[in-house]
Design a protein around this motif. Structure first.
Motif, mmCIF file in Angstrom:
data_model
loop_
_atom_site.group_PDB
_atom_site.id
_atom_site.type_symbol
_atom_site.label_atom_id
_atom_site.label_comp_id
_atom_site.label_asym_id
_atom_site.label_seq_id
_atom_site.Cartn_x
_atom_site.Cartn_y
_atom_site.Cartn_z
ATOM 1 N N PHE A 59 0.832 -1.205 0.000
ATOM 2 C CA PHE A 59 0.000 0.000 0.000
ATOM 3 C C PHE A 59 0.862 1.249 0.000
ATOM 4 C CE2 PHE A 59 -2.260 3.337 2.334
ATOM 5 C CZ PHE A 59 -3.331 3.517 1.471
ATOM 6 N N TRP A 60 1.943 1.246 0.800
ATOM 7 C CA TRP A 60 2.832 2.402 0.846
ATOM 8 C C TRP A 60 3.514 2.609 -0.497
ATOM 9 C CZ3 TRP A 60 8.130 2.718 0.117
ATOM 10 C CH2 TRP A 60 8.681 3.951 0.386
ATOM 11 N N LEU A 62 2.458 1.650 -3.445
ATOM 12 C CA LEU A 62 1.471 2.088 -4.415
ATOM 13 C C LEU A 62 1.158 3.566 -4.246
ATOM 14 C CD1 LEU A 62 -0.524 1.307 -6.672
ATOM 15 C CD2 LEU A 62 -2.185 0.834 -4.870
ATOM 16 N N SER A 63 0.964 4.001 -3.009
ATOM 17 C CA SER A 63 0.658 5.418 -2.786
ATOM 18 C C SER A 63 1.862 6.288 -3.148
ATOM 19 C CB SER A 63 0.244 5.660 -1.343
ATOM 20 O OG SER A 63 1.308 5.425 -0.463
ATOM 21 N N PHE A 64 3.082 5.789 -2.926
ATOM 22 C CA PHE A 64 4.277 6.549 -3.306
ATOM 23 C C PHE A 64 4.339 6.697 -4.822
ATOM 24 C CE2 PHE A 64 8.737 6.623 -4.613
ATOM 25 C CZ PHE A 64 9.139 7.780 -3.979
ATOM 26 N N ARG A 65 4.055 5.613 -5.541
ATOM 27 C CA ARG A 65 4.075 5.686 -7.004
ATOM 28 C C ARG A 65 2.995 6.632 -7.516
ATOM 29 N NH1 ARG A 65 3.456 -0.152 -8.607
ATOM 30 N NH2 ARG A 65 3.607 -0.624 -6.428
ATOM 31 N N LYS A 66 1.824 6.600 -6.898
ATOM 32 C CA LYS A 66 0.763 7.508 -7.328
ATOM 33 C C LYS A 66 1.158 8.956 -7.079
ATOM 34 C CE LYS A 66 -3.307 4.590 -6.824
ATOM 35 N NZ LYS A 66 -4.533 4.375 -6.051
ATOM 36 N N ARG A 67 1.745 9.220 -5.911
ATOM 37 C CA ARG A 67 2.160 10.598 -5.615
ATOM 38 C C ARG A 67 3.260 11.043 -6.574
ATOM 39 N NH1 ARG A 67 3.906 10.431 0.251
ATOM 40 N NH2 ARG A 67 3.912 8.220 -0.148
#
Length: 87
Positions: A59-60, A62-67
């Motif tokens: 999850f971390w 994925l959220s880092f890649r999205k950001r």
């Protein structure tokens, strides 16, 4: 996760036999024969913690890649718009 799990495993593999040897030297009766319930609880706990850490790390990441993708695309669009305004 792998470094924390590795450190825990190394510590466990050293401390349990060491405590048996120290108890043997002190005259306390101990052995490495764990009951089925204790072994099952330990295995279940390790599996649940490993799964939880993998999900949290995924999850971390994925959220880092999205950001990162959002900020990078904003930067590219900003530069394109700035260059188009200069012409």
């Amino acid at each position: 996760m792998s470094s924390a799990a590795g450190a825990f495993l190394e510590l466990t593999l050293i401390l349990i036999p060491l405590s048996v040897v120290v108890a043997w030297i002190m005259g306390i009766e101990m052995d490495l024969d764990f009951s089925l319930l204790k072994t099952g609880c330990l295995a279940f706990t390790i599996i649940v913690i490993a799964f939880t850490l993998q999900v949290l790390f995924a999850f971390w990441a994925l959220s880092f890649r999205k950001r990162f993708a959002g900020k990078f695309s904003w930067l590219v669009l900003n530069k394109v718009a700035y260059r188009n305004n200069d012409n």
